[in-house]
Design a protein around this motif. Structure first.
Motif, PDB file in Angstrom:
ATOM      1  N   MET A  84       0.932  -1.704   0.384  1.00  0.00           N
ATOM      2  CA  MET A  84      -0.177  -0.472  -0.192  1.00  0.00           C
ATOM      3  C   MET A  84       0.481   0.896   0.400  1.00  0.00           C
ATOM      4  O   MET A  84      -0.039   2.512  -0.520  1.00  0.00           O
ATOM      5  CB  MET A  84      -0.988   0.197   1.296  1.00  0.00           C
ATOM      6  CG  MET A  84      -1.929  -0.969   1.030  1.00  0.00           C
ATOM      7  SD  MET A  84      -3.075  -0.485  -0.368  1.00  0.00           S
ATOM      8  CE  MET A  84      -4.040   0.984   0.625  1.00  0.00           C
TER       9      MET A  84
ATOM     10  N   ASP B  37       1.895   6.350  -5.777  1.00  0.00           N
ATOM     11  CA  ASP B  37       1.476   6.365  -7.125  1.00  0.00           C
ATOM     12  C   ASP B  37      -1.002   5.791  -6.321  1.00  0.00           C
ATOM     13  O   ASP B  37      -0.828   4.877  -6.895  1.00  0.00           O
ATOM     14  CB  ASP B  37       1.392   5.031  -7.550  1.00  0.00           C
ATOM     15  CG  ASP B  37       3.048   4.527  -7.341  1.00  0.00           C
ATOM     16  OD1 ASP B  37       3.582   5.654  -8.030  1.00  0.00           O
ATOM     17  OD2 ASP B  37       3.952   3.875  -7.082  1.00  0.00           O
TER      18      ASP B  37
ATOM     19  N   TRP C 251      -2.318   7.465  -7.347  1.00  0.00           N
ATOM     20  CA  TRP C 251      -2.996   7.764  -8.780  1.00  0.00           C
ATOM     21  C   TRP C 251      -3.613   6.700  -9.377  1.00  0.00           C
ATOM     22  O   TRP C 251      -4.313   6.538 -10.470  1.00  0.00           O
ATOM     23  CB  TRP C 251      -1.981   8.819 -10.158  1.00  0.00           C
ATOM     24  CG  TRP C 251      -0.934   7.617 -10.194  1.00  0.00           C
ATOM     25  CD1 TRP C 251       0.009   8.167  -9.343  1.00  0.00           C
ATOM     26  CD2 TRP C 251      -0.608   7.222 -11.391  1.00  0.00           C
ATOM     27  NE1 TRP C 251       1.329   7.155 -10.068  1.00  0.00           N
ATOM     28  CE2 TRP C 251       0.788   6.281 -10.951  1.00  0.00           C
ATOM     29  CE3 TRP C 251      -1.105   5.988 -11.894  1.00  0.00           C
ATOM     30  CZ2 TRP C 251       1.599   5.292 -11.228  1.00  0.00           C
ATOM     31  CZ3 TRP C 251      -0.333   5.705 -12.770  1.00  0.00           C
ATOM     32  CH2 TRP C 251       1.252   4.637 -12.352  1.00  0.00           C
ATOM     33  N   LEU C 252      -3.027   5.701  -9.051  1.00  0.00           N
ATOM     34  CA  LEU C 252      -2.953   4.301 -10.284  1.00  0.00           C
ATOM     35  C   LEU C 252      -4.488   3.768  -9.833  1.00  0.00           C
ATOM     36  O   LEU C 252      -4.862   2.910 -10.896  1.00  0.00           O
ATOM     37  CB  LEU C 252      -2.447   2.763  -9.177  1.00  0.00           C
ATOM     38  CG  LEU C 252      -1.559   2.050  -9.572  1.00  0.00           C
ATOM     39  CD1 LEU C 252      -0.782   2.164 -11.160  1.00  0.00           C
ATOM     40  CD2 LEU C 252      -2.037   0.482  -9.299  1.00  0.00           C
ATOM     41  N   SER C 253      -4.921   4.182  -8.308  1.00  0.00           N
ATOM     42  CA  SER C 253      -6.379   3.190  -8.619  1.00  0.00           C
ATOM     43  C   SER C 253      -7.291   3.665  -7.793  1.00  0.00           C
ATOM     44  O   SER C 253      -6.899   3.948  -6.359  1.00  0.00           O
ATOM     45  CB  SER C 253      -6.374   1.444  -8.496  1.00  0.00           C
ATOM     46  OG  SER C 253      -6.417   1.382  -7.730  1.00  0.00           O
ATOM     47  N   PRO C 254      -8.798   4.013  -7.910  1.00  0.00           N
ATOM     48  CA  PRO C 254      -9.888   4.574  -6.759  1.00  0.00           C
ATOM     49  C   PRO C 254     -10.090   3.363  -5.597  1.00  0.00           C
ATOM     50  O   PRO C 254      -9.181   3.962  -5.185  1.00  0.00           O
ATOM     51  CB  PRO C 254     -10.854   4.959  -7.715  1.00  0.00           C
ATOM     52  CG  PRO C 254     -10.809   4.804  -9.215  1.00  0.00           C
ATOM     53  CD  PRO C 254      -9.181   4.313  -9.082  1.00  0.00           C
ATOM     54  N   THR C 255      -9.288   1.932  -5.727  1.00  0.00           N
ATOM     55  CA  THR C 255      -9.903   0.836  -4.992  1.00  0.00           C
ATOM     56  C   THR C 255      -8.848   1.388  -3.497  1.00  0.00           C
ATOM     57  O   THR C 255      -8.310   1.658  -2.130  1.00  0.00           O
ATOM     58  CB  THR C 255      -9.472   0.002  -5.895  1.00  0.00           C
ATOM     59  OG1 THR C 255     -10.344  -0.292  -6.675  1.00  0.00           O
ATOM     60  CG2 THR C 255      -9.759  -0.909  -4.457  1.00  0.00           C
ATOM     61  N   ARG C 256      -7.131   1.018  -4.211  1.00  0.00           N
ATOM     62  CA  ARG C 256      -6.515   2.047  -3.289  1.00  0.00           C
ATOM     63  C   ARG C 256      -6.123   3.179  -3.026  1.00  0.00           C
ATOM     64  O   ARG C 256      -5.934   3.452  -1.258  1.00  0.00           O
ATOM     65  CB  ARG C 256      -4.792   2.249  -3.825  1.00  0.00           C
ATOM     66  CG  ARG C 256      -4.514   0.763  -4.740  1.00  0.00           C
ATOM     67  CD  ARG C 256      -3.261   1.180  -5.337  1.00  0.00           C
ATOM     68  NE  ARG C 256      -2.166   0.755  -4.143  1.00  0.00           N
ATOM     69  CZ  ARG C 256      -1.259   1.619  -4.578  1.00  0.00           C
ATOM     70  NH1 ARG C 256      -1.779   3.104  -5.055  1.00  0.00           N
ATOM     71  NH2 ARG C 256      -0.409   1.406  -3.697  1.00  0.00           N
TER      72      ARG C 256
ATOM     73  N   ARG D  89      -9.390   4.277  -1.778  1.00  0.00           N
ATOM     74  CA  ARG D  89     -10.363   4.303  -0.933  1.00  0.00           C
ATOM     75  C   ARG D  89     -10.812   3.654   0.382  1.00  0.00           C
ATOM     76  O   ARG D  89     -10.440   3.643   1.742  1.00  0.00           O
ATOM     77  CB  ARG D  89     -11.662   3.684  -1.417  1.00  0.00           C
ATOM     78  CG  ARG D  89     -13.071   3.965  -1.199  1.00  0.00           C
ATOM     79  CD  ARG D  89     -14.020   3.522  -2.516  1.00  0.00           C
ATOM     80  NE  ARG D  89     -13.563   2.267  -2.836  1.00  0.00           N
ATOM     81  CZ  ARG D  89     -14.010   1.691  -3.894  1.00  0.00           C
ATOM     82  NH1 ARG D  89     -13.819   2.695  -4.653  1.00  0.00           N
ATOM     83  NH2 ARG D  89     -13.145   0.631  -4.895  1.00  0.00           N
ATOM     84  N   ARG D  90      -9.258   2.212  -0.218  1.00  0.00           N
ATOM     85  CA  ARG D  90      -8.890   1.529   1.420  1.00  0.00           C
ATOM     86  C   ARG D  90      -7.445   3.213   2.245  1.00  0.00           C
ATOM     87  O   ARG D  90      -7.941   2.256   3.129  1.00  0.00           O
ATOM     88  CB  ARG D  90      -7.847   0.562   0.351  1.00  0.00           C
ATOM     89  CG  ARG D  90      -8.935  -0.845   0.222  1.00  0.00           C
ATOM     90  CD  ARG D  90      -8.056  -1.744   0.018  1.00  0.00           C
ATOM     91  NE  ARG D  90      -8.149  -2.171  -1.207  1.00  0.00           N
ATOM     92  CZ  ARG D  90      -7.170  -2.840  -2.138  1.00  0.00           C
ATOM     93  NH1 ARG D  90      -5.866  -3.054  -1.502  1.00  0.00           N
ATOM     94  NH2 ARG D  90      -7.167  -3.213  -3.063  1.00  0.00           N
TER      95      ARG D  90
ATOM     96  N   ARG E 292     -18.121  -7.012  -0.511  1.00  0.00           N
ATOM     97  CA  ARG E 292     -16.859  -8.223  -1.829  1.00  0.00           C
ATOM     98  C   ARG E 292     -15.976  -8.227  -1.175  1.00  0.00           C
ATOM     99  O   ARG E 292     -15.069  -7.691  -0.637  1.00  0.00           O
ATOM    100  CB  ARG E 292     -17.155  -6.794  -2.446  1.00  0.00           C
ATOM    101  CG  ARG E 292     -18.103  -7.011  -3.477  1.00  0.00           C
ATOM    102  CD  ARG E 292     -17.957  -6.442  -5.057  1.00  0.00           C
ATOM    103  NE  ARG E 292     -16.857  -5.625  -4.308  1.00  0.00           N
ATOM    104  CZ  ARG E 292     -16.810  -4.591  -6.166  1.00  0.00           C
ATOM    105  NH1 ARG E 292     -16.658  -5.207  -7.455  1.00  0.00           N
ATOM    106  NH2 ARG E 292     -15.236  -4.364  -5.846  1.00  0.00           N
TER     107      ARG E 292
ATOM    108  N   LEU F 221      -9.436  -7.739  -3.261  1.00  0.00           N
ATOM    109  CA  LEU F 221      -8.224  -8.131  -4.253  1.00  0.00           C
ATOM    110  C   LEU F 221      -7.193  -7.812  -3.444  1.00  0.00           C
ATOM    111  O   LEU F 221      -6.694  -7.367  -3.877  1.00  0.00           O
ATOM    112  CB  LEU F 221      -8.448  -7.906  -5.162  1.00  0.00           C
ATOM    113  CG  LEU F 221     -10.105  -9.028  -5.870  1.00  0.00           C
ATOM    114  CD1 LEU F 221     -10.159  -8.403  -7.405  1.00  0.00           C
ATOM    115  CD2 LEU F 221      -9.508  -9.952  -6.043  1.00  0.00           C
TER     116      LEU F 221
END
Lengths: 875, 179
Positions: free
Chosen positions: A94, A116, A118-123, A125-126, A241, A244
């Motif tokens: 992370m 990083d 920017w890489l993904s909204p999931t990260r 959010r976490r 959910r 991952l």
């Protein structure tokens, strides 16, 4: 480059490669390219590259990953917010964690940065989830959040308490901790998890490397990176959910591995594995090299080797036996058979540490005696063995069950009394904490009660034990036994403490509440009043005994229909409690009572507004997604239901259901309750199919949670019966009532009045089907049963006689009907609110009977009564 | 790139972040020079995919389908990272200067420009022969074996070996021109 050209390039390239001589190659190339110089140069360059070793593509992706995602960190001295970076502490998937110092006021913190981002909204959010969780969780076992912001380049960061320590397992190894110490450390970790759950946060990644022990020996739970906020609006309709994340499967619950919905029990499982590892220095299963699905099937296979079989540290055999039970129950593959909450796990950890019997333990005599010997070996050695055995039973049952009868059970019992005063379907039952094996418990209690007799040399203790035993019997619905024991306890307290004592006051109040359970409302009220007056004369108005007595009086008054008085005393109690200025939970409980009284009085607006206040208080204390909050919402649903706003009731019931489903998982007795109310709301909107579905689901959940022959199942079956009856599906309804009768008979024995209640419902269904003879044949023994168990004047006896009266009237047997209807009327009129439906039914029947038999004066009398009541109701 | 359930952005996103985290772990192992003794990197990546493939949150037609998507995701992720790094290096106005921790790693490292050039060359190759671009993704970015890649693309191993050689040579010369 188009496809055709690329085909050509490849063809020429491949032929050229087959020519080993450089000159041959060159001349072939020139010829093949046929004057296309660009093409020739391109292929020549390809041949050149082909002869070089180590092109980028030969290096492998790991080098690229190493370069592009390589560890980079802000160098020492970098300023982040008010902080200055000292050094890198660590990095993970992370992001990086740095040690930093607050520049203006000093102090060391750990700063976590999301690389990083920017890489993904999931990260992102976490990362935010973790930040929010830490902000919410102010607990000594969880690192505090100090500050959070985003760097100019968009990197989010937060500063938290710097925890200097080593992992739990390393700590134990390094200090060669005893089993006792290990369990103590484990308990600390559990407490942090419990706290998170109370705030509706599931950690989901509990493992030793996330549990640090500091130098001073305190435990900190870390890494809420994949924690789950139960009320997070993620639009996934309650489904958690799968995250991952490459978590090691070793600590994951089986339901986590296969991506099922998860609840708090997933954390219970992980804690179980952590305990296993602490006790044995190894993992329960070798799951390395297995896919999650394979791992999950291993977990569902054979139970792990008991910790005792390779325990490393020293502990006695009895202790190991308890640790086996504790550990394996926590990490049971079937989540319904795990500890249902971390609280329950902690309770048993505490029982273990206190050398008391575990709740998870099967009740075995030798076990209990063993426990007693371990704890009181000095005392035990001088006691005669015969006395000991009995004393053990009572003492430990008392301890165990009073611990188990936590607020949940108390609340359940209170709610029940409100719900169904007339049918008295009181179970005493939160299946989570209540007695699972009632019959055996009863047997043990009986022996315990006998032995308490022998403790005459210590009257206060004897009285206390008798009192506690009585309250357990009461919770189990054994009211007669409870009565006798309360009476004995009261007698001893009078002798020892004198009439004017707080202990006597406590007894009076308890017996009063018992009378209410027995539906002897007048006696109950008188006793509770006496107890209250006495308590008030001896104790401060805000003393818990006084408050408890006041609340009990409020309930009593409410149940006998004296709503104004009930409201007055409960309002006063609430005020007194507010004056103490603390214990907001207790205040909320008192307010709930007041809301119930308003509800019973039909003051729906007042009731709803108090419930909303309680809801707000609960939310402030425990967050949005706690079962307490669900309970308040369910109450509001009940009000909407009564007001006839069935759509609103449905919505609220669904809301309560969603909270409990997230908290307990879909299969819990709590969700079954919500499903039942949902079913009712649907029923009144004539959504019969959905209603039946909800109720059948409720039933299935109860069956799987507590087994097919538990009283809770009987209750669900009963509800389904009611609903079928409302749809005029009388035969099916009768089958359901019969089934609940069978369950009650099985659990409580033939003569228990619960059996009679269920059979009375069966008989009523027969009447509805026009089968008056059969109905009568069943009503008569039922009435005898009520009379034997509860007395000839009991409301249940009265109700059954009213029902029989109606059956006989419908059969045209007016003389027989008159006897029953009038008797029933007299019994109820003396005790119950004049407006209850059974009394109305009796009056209607009597009018018809008297008219049919020419007793016009009597008929007119009842007509007047009915008119007066209707008049009342309109004012 | 097509996921099984179209428009399922969260799933795709989950896939990305999972692969990202796995790659970072991989990078960490490489940096510590431990990979030789612990896990070979390709196996590590494969293992990540096994875990992902079993995750019910993402549904794929088949493991092969999944691996193709994952290979593409990996490429995109690394190239994005390279572009970001390059932008920052060229003075992106960041208030924090991120430094690489281990300079020795930096020396054998692949440059951002190189990787971006590869990405562009791959796009060009894809225009001529999409299957070969996919082959590169699987073999290079996903570290699949020859046999696995051949199965994935439905070609013989001999064809694959020939294609690999020519595509590699062409990409290399194309990258050298750009660089």
């Amino acid at each position: 480059m188009d496809a055709e050209r690329w085909q050509r390039i490849q063809r020429i390239f491949n032929v050229a490669l087959s020519l080993s001589d450089a000159e041959d190659r060159e001349s072939y190339l020139r010829e093949a390219c046929d004057g296309d110089g660009e093409l020739e140069a391109e292929i020549a360059a390809m041949l050149d590259e082909d002869s070089r070793p180590d092109s980028l593509l030969d290096q492998g992706v790991e080098q690229v990953a190493g370069s592009m995602l390589g560890a980079s960190a802000p160098p020492p001295g970098t300023r982040i917010g008010h902080y200055s970076v000292k050094r890198l502490l660590g990095e993970g998937g992370m992001g990086v964690v740095c040690l930093a110092e607050r520049e203006d006021i000093g102090g060391t913190v750990a700063i976590k940065l999301l690389r990083d981002a920017w890489l993904s909204p999931t990260r992102q959010r976490r990362f935010q989830t973790e930040q929010r969780a830490l902000a919410q969780l102010n607990h000594p076992g969880i690192a505090h959040l100090y500050d959070a912001d985003t760097l100019q380049d968009g990197t989010p960061w937060f500063a938290m308490e710097y925890v200097q320590g080593i992992t739990l397992t390393d700590y134990c190894r390094k200090h060669n901790c005893s089993i006792e110490r290990r369990v103590n450390l484990f308990r600390q970790a559990c407490d942090a998890v419990r706290f998170a759950h109370a705030h509706a946060i599931i950690h989901r990644d509990i493992k030793p490397s996330n549990i640090l022990v500091t130098d001073d020996g305190s435990v900190k739970l870390l890494d809420f990176g994949i924690a789950k906020q139960l009320d997070a609006l993620d639009g996934s309709s309650g489904k958690t959910r799968t995250v991952l994340r490459m978590m090691t499967p070793a600590y994951a619950a089986p339901e986590q591995l296969v991506g099922d919905e998860i609840g708090v029990q997933a954390d219970v499982y992980s804690l179980g594995v952590v305990l296993y590892e602490l006790l044995t220095d190894r993992l329960p299963f070798d799951l390395s090299n297995l896919s999650p699905l394979e791992a999950s099937s291993v977990l569902h296979g054979d139970a792990p080797v008991k910790p005792s079989e390779h325990g490393t540290a020293s502990a006695g055999r009895a202790q190991w036996a308890d640790l086996d039970v504790l550990c394996l129950k926590a990490m049971h593959a079937d989540r319904a058979r795990r500890y249902s909450s971390v609280e329950a796990l902690i309770r048993d950890v505490d029982h273990y540490l206190g050398s008391e019997p575990l709740e998870a333990r099967p009740d075995r005599l030798a076990y209990r005696v063993g426990k007693f010997l371990h704890r009181h070996w000095q005392v035990a050695s001088v006691l005669a063995a015969a006395v000991l055995v009995g004393a053990v039973l009572s003492v430990f049952f008392t301890i165990r069950l009073s611990a188990a009868l936590d607020s949940a059970v108390a609340e359940a019992s209170r709610t029940k009394r409100v719900q169904q005063f007339m049918t008295n379907l009181f179970q005493g039952g939160d299946a989570l904490a209540g007695p699972r094996e009632d019959i055996r418990v009863i047997e043990m209690l009986e022996r315990g009660a006998e032995t308490v007799e022998t403790l005459a040399s210590d009257p206060p203790v004897q009285a206390e034990l008798l009192h506690n035993l009585a309250s357990i019997y009461q919770q189990l619905g054994k009211l007669g036994a409870a009565d006798a024991l309360y009476a004995q306890s009261l007698e001893r307290r009078r002798d020892y403490f004198g009439e004017e004592s707080a202990e006597v006051a406590e007894s009076l109040v308890a017996i009063g509440i018992l009378r209410i359970d027995q539906a002897r409302l007048e006696d109950g009220e008188a006793l509770v009043r006496d107890g209250l007056v006495l308590a008030e004369s001896l104790l401060a108005p805000e003393h818990p005994t006084v408050i408890a007595a006041s609340l009990a009086l409020g309930q009593t008054l409410r149940e006998r229909g004296a709503h104004d008085e009930a409201i007055a005393i409960l309002a006063q109690t609430v005020e007194r409690q507010a004056a103490t200025g603390n214990a907001s939970m207790d205040q909320a409980a008192a307010l709930s009572e007041l809301a119930k009284a308003h509800y019973a009085a039909g003051h729906y607006d007042d009731s709803a507004s108090i419930y909303r206040d309680v809801l707000q208080r609960h939310r402030a204390i425990v967050g949005n997604a706690h079962p307490l909050v669900a309970g308040d919402i369910a109450s509001l649903a009940a009000i909407e239901q009564d007001l006839g706003y069935y759509d609103k009731a449905e919505m609220l019931a669904r809301e309560a259901l969603a909270i409990n489903e997230r908290y307990y998982g879909v299969e819990s007795p709590h969700t079954a309750d919500n499903l039942t109310s949902l079913g009712r709301a649907l029923l009144y909107q004539q959504k019969y199919e959905e209603a039946n579905e909800a109720l059948e689901r409720a039933l299935a959940v109860q069956e799987s949670a507590v087994g097919p022959s538990h009283p809770l199942v009987a209750e669900a079956v009963n509800e389904l019966g009611n609903i079928l009856a409302m749809q005029d599906r009388f035969a099916e309804a009768a089958a359901n009532f019969q089934r609940s009768a069978d369950i009650y008979r099985n659990v409580h024995g033939d003569r228990h009045y619960f059996v009679a209640i269920a059979l009375s419902n069966v008989a009523y269904m027969q009447m509805k089907q026009g089968d008056y003879d059969q109905a009568e044949a069943l009503f008569r023994p039922v009435i005898r049963q009520f009379t034997d168990a509860l007395g000839a004047d009991n409301v249940n006896t009265g109700i059954a006689r009213i029902k029989l009266g109606r059956t006989l009237r419908l059969a045209g047997r007016y003389a027989d009907a008159e006897i029953e209807s009038f008797a029933g009327y007299e019994i109820l009129a003396a005790q119950a609110s004049p407006s209850i439906s059974f009394l109305r039914a009796a009056r209607d029947d009597l009018v018809l009977i008297y008219e049919a038999t020419g007793q016009t004066e009597k008929a007119a009398g009842f007509r007047q009564e009915i008119a007066a009541l209707d008049n009342d109701a309109t004012h | 790139m097509q996921l099984e359930n179209n428009n399922d952005r969260p799933s795709l996103d989950d896939l990305f972040s999972a692969i990202y985290e796995e790659l970072r772990r991989l990078a960490f192992v490489v940096r510590r020079n431990e990979y030789a003794v612990t896990l070979n990197p390709t196996a590590l990546v494969n293992e990540a995919w096994l875990k992902l493939a079993d995750s019910p949150a993402l549904t794929f037609e088949s493991p092969l389908h999944f691996k193709r998507i994952a290979a593409r995701a990996m490429r995109q992720l690394l190239v994005d990272a390279a572009r970001r790094r390059l932008a920052t290096k060229r003075g992106g106005g960041a208030d924090v200067q991120w430094v690489t921790l281990d300079e020795s790693v930096h020396q054998l490292a692949v440059s951002e420009i190189e990787l971006i050039a590869l990405d562009e060359a791959l796009d060009e190759l894809a225009a001529a022969e999409p299957r070969q671009a996919e082959m590169i993704e699987c073999r290079f970015f996903a570290g699949q074996s020859v046999a696995e890649t051949a199965e994935l693309l439905g070609v013989s191993e001999a064809t694959l070996a020939r294609d690999w050689r020519s595509a590699k040579a062409w990409l290399a010369q194309s990258m050298r021109q750009t660089g």
